[in-house]
Enzyme design. Structure first.
Site, PDB file in Angstrom:
ATOM      1  CB  SER A  30      59.053  48.725 -28.265  1.00  0.00           C
ATOM      2  OG  SER A  30      57.655  48.648 -28.018  1.00  0.00           O
ATOM      3  CG  ASP A  31      57.555  42.167 -28.987  1.00  0.00           C
ATOM      4  OD1 ASP A  31      56.377  42.375 -29.342  1.00  0.00           O
ATOM      5  OD2 ASP A  31      58.078  41.030 -29.044  1.00  0.00           O
ATOM      6  CE1 TYR A  32      49.792  43.758 -28.304  1.00  0.00           C
ATOM      7  CE2 TYR A  32      49.973  43.706 -25.922  1.00  0.00           C
ATOM      8  CZ  TYR A  32      49.204  43.803 -27.068  1.00  0.00           C
ATOM      9  OH  TYR A  32      47.849  43.929 -26.961  1.00  0.00           O
TER      10      TYR A  32
ATOM     11  CB  ALA B 209      59.139  45.455 -24.994  1.00  0.00           C
TER      12      ALA B 209
END
Ligand code: BGC
Length: 715
Positions: A256-258, A260
């Protein structure tokens, strides 16, 4: 049983979720440290992956905790945003794309990977593959520009470069293709905003670079922060599970992104962290970066029956499999074991300088201002970008230290040891204060030539760095006017260096200045690279990988537009145009001047009738009728004249480079396999549609400058 299955069999739920968790190791690059101190959690096996750790010693210490002090001894996967270099920085990706040279794209990624791996890292959150057609969006700087075909070639080269021949090698990194998908289409160019595009645009424009990364064997993919028509990418089962894993056959890790996953609650598709974690896991996200959602909320999700242990095990299996492929189980200290030799470092600096010089786009060069004529006794280097070394790095500098960056002044001092170099900022990048202007103008008055350094600070592009006005910030315009006017009155040459992470909308500057170089952010060797081009030691050759607007009102602007039923016609009022501005960009995609001058002739395309199993041979003659040796870049476009759906006016299908001495002739060949002429049919699968296809070759995406031949495609 395999090592991985045995481990999964032995793991507690908390340990499994640890393998699905990535957290910042006390040092943060892009946000607050949400997960706190990770040391105890690593020992407990409840954090299995880290990001944002810099330096071989801290990396090794964290790895030791996991391997020697946790119950199962599973090594950590440690990643960092090594986007355009590690300790030595190369040009930002948007600039590097402008080399149109896959070998170089691969080499710089290889060099960056080796440097990062020497620090013990095993993963980079790169390449960024978002097609960017809106320069207001700050993140265009991180990727390869506006075109999907170019993006796909960039993707392959970067994946090959980062990952090398074998992921298990001590100098290989797992690449992460990001941000899947269509992040660049954020509403109004505003970071993190909602995306709403057609299925067709998604498949024709935004997916191809990711498909190419997957085909090249990319180890991991990161979903974008954004939602697509209301469905956040982090929870987008259709695009992650069905399209990425199903149709594209991706079997690696999705990280995942930060934060997210937690943000799914704010998006409004999950009521709480438990729902958020469940949605992400079900969509196929394996690693939770910084949300603490998998660790914190999947146990409750299991209790509520929202996820199954089989889903958790499948994700753990993919993470452990990647660790195994990276060789981390065999030797967790393989990366970072041997400090780099001085020669490797020196070679990387040489590469950064060469690539830096080749990434400079000469936007304008009237009166043969460039290269600056020798001998130069006194050179004035003025403007707010003349001094700050830190800004040479651009966004994402990984382990690049400020003191290792070569700024403009240092570059010219080295290039012109006999010249006197005078420097003054004149104005600041972003302030209203003009009190330094007088001194700077005085210096300019005393010099034989002036280097005027204008632009954005590095932090004005990149993540969360969008701009609604794309002119020069602060009082730079006023300062530039004064410098240009005084120099004109005194007959002195001025070379403008334009630093930015995007095309800046400065039509007045392109009108008034004789010579303008787009120098983006060139990395550690910026100053040397710039001096190489300005003094003529290197002939500029880069091309802009993004259409350069004349006004913010033209955005989004890109060459792959459709004609429409009422194409612009100055004689006809009811056609597609502005009342107050031409439709054409300031500089087309592919624009970039050289110290040579090239003329193209005799475009040959065979066979005139091509069948699906064949390829087209395309050839064009080129002569350098300029006075200096130079490298020309030629682009191959196609245009399907009549199809079941209107096709873009130009579709990029190739680029080639040729270097010619003054007066020398040569020819450039392209091989175009017929499958490249397919279009996506009504159901979005590729089809051959028989009919006439234009084959166009030329120096940029300006139609009037392209040579055209028409062939027929048969079914
Ligand atoms: C960015 C990603 C990056 C991640 C980790 C996020 O804010 O969107 O591109 O990889 O941070 O630093």
């Amino acid at each position: 049983m395999s090592r991985i299955e045995t481990l999964i069999g032995d793991m507690t739920l908390a340990e499994k979720l640890g393998q699905l968790t990535m957290t910042a190791a006390g040092h943060t690059v892009t946000g607050p440290v949400i997960a706190g101190d990770s040391t105890e959690a690593i020992r407990a096996g409840t954090i299995g992956n880290l990001l944002n750790l810099v330096g071989a010693a801290p990396v090794r210490e964290m790895q030791r905790l996991a391997v020697e002090e946790s119950r199962l001894g599973i090594p950590l996967l440690i990643g960092l945003d090594v986007v355009h270099g590690h300790r030595t920085l190369f040009p930002v990706p948007l600039a590097e794309a402008g080399l149109f040279d896959p070998q170089i794209w691969e080499r710089t990624a290889r060099a960056a990977a080796a440097a990062a791996a020497a620090d013990g890292l095993a993963m980079t959150f790169a390449p960024m593959l978002d097609v960017a057609r809106d320069p207001r969006w700050g993140r265009g700087v991180e990727g390869p520009g506006e075109d999907p075909w170019l993006g796909a070639r960039f993707a392959e080269a970067k994946v090959r470069g980062f990952q090398g021949a074998s992921l298990g090698a001590a100098d290989a990194l797992a690449a992460v293709a990001k941000h899947y998908c269509a992040y660049g289409a954020v509403c109004a160019g505003r970071d993190y905003a909602s995306v709403d595009i057609s299925e067709r645009t998604l498949h024709e424009v935004y997916l191809p670079p990711f498909a190419a990364a997957v085909a090249a064997g990319v180890a991991a993919v990161m979903p974008a922060f954004t939602d697509l028509a209301g469905m956040p990418m982090t929870a987008h089962a259709g695009l992650l599970r069905d399209c990425l894993r199903g149709r594209l056959g991706f079997d690696g890790v999705i990280v995942s992104d930060y934060n997210a996953i937690a943000e799914l609650v704010r998006h409004g598709v999950a009521a709480d962290l438990v729902e958020a974690a469940s949605l992400a896991l079900a969509a196929g996200v394996d690693i939770d970066m910084m949300s603490n959602a998998y660790r914190g909320a999947l146990p409750a999700a299991l209790g509520r029956g929202l996820v199954t242990m089989a889903q958790i095990d499948a994700a753990v299996r993919r993470v452990l499999d990647l660790k195994q492929r990276l060789g981390l189980f065999d030797d967790p200290y393989r990366r970072g074991a041997t400090p780099e030799r001085a020669e490797a470092l020196a070679a990387r600096r040489r590469l950064a300088r060469a690539v830096g010089a080749r990434a400079i786009v000469m936007l304008k060069n009237e009166r043969a201002t460039l290269p600056l004529a020798a001998p130069l006794r006194r050179l004035a280097i003025v403007g707010p970008l003349s001094s700050p070394e830190a800004d040479m790095r651009g966004p994402w500098w990984a382990a690049g230290e400020v003191q290792d960056q070569v700024g403009v002044v240092a570059g010219f001092r080295a290039a012109l040891p006999a010249a006197e170099i005078l420097q003054a900022a004149g104005v600041a990048i972003e302030s209203e204060d003009t009190h330094g202007m007088a001194e700077a103008l005085q210096l300019c008055g005393a010099a034989d030539a002036i280097i005027l350094c204008l632009g954005e600070a590095a932090a004005m592009s990149g993540e969360a760095a969008c701009r609604a006005h794309l002119g020069l910030p602060g009082r730079q315009r006023q300062f530039a006017h004064a410098v240009l006017e005084q120099a004109r009155a005194r007959g002195k040459p001025v070379v403008v260096l334009l630093f930015s992470g995007r095309p800046l909308v400065v039509p007045w500057l392109f009108e008034q200045a004789d010579a303008v170089l787009a120098v983006w952010f060139l990395g550690s060797e910026a100053g040397h690279a710039i001096a190489d081009v300005v003094t003529g030691a290197v002939s500029p050759s880069a091309r802009t990988a993004i259409s350069w607007p004349r006004a913010v009102g033209q955005i989004p602007i890109f060459f792959g537009q459709r004609r429409g039923g009422r194409p612009a016609d100055p004689k006809d009022h009811y056609t597609s145009k502005y009342l107050d501005l031409p439709n054409e960009p300031q500089f087309a995609f592919g624009h970039g001047l050289t110290y040579g001058h090239f003329t193209l002739s005799n475009l040959r395309v065979t066979p005139p009738l091509v069948t699906p199993g064949e390829a087209l041979q395309i050839q064009v003659d080129v002569v350098n009728d300029g006075a200096r040796a130079a490298q020309e870049t030629l682009f191959l476009f196609v245009h399907d004249k009549v199809a079941s759906l209107a096709r873009p006016l130009l579709e990029l299908r190739g680029f080639e480079r040729i270097t010619l001495a003054p007066g020398e002739r040569g020819s450039v060949r392209f091989l175009l396999p017929a499958p490249e002429l397919r279009i996506l049919g009504p159901d979005l699968t590729p089809v051959f549609e028989p009919g006439e296809i234009e084959i166009l070759v030329g120096p940029c995406a300006e139609r009037a400058r392209l040579l055209v031949e028409t062939i027929r495609l048969s079914a």
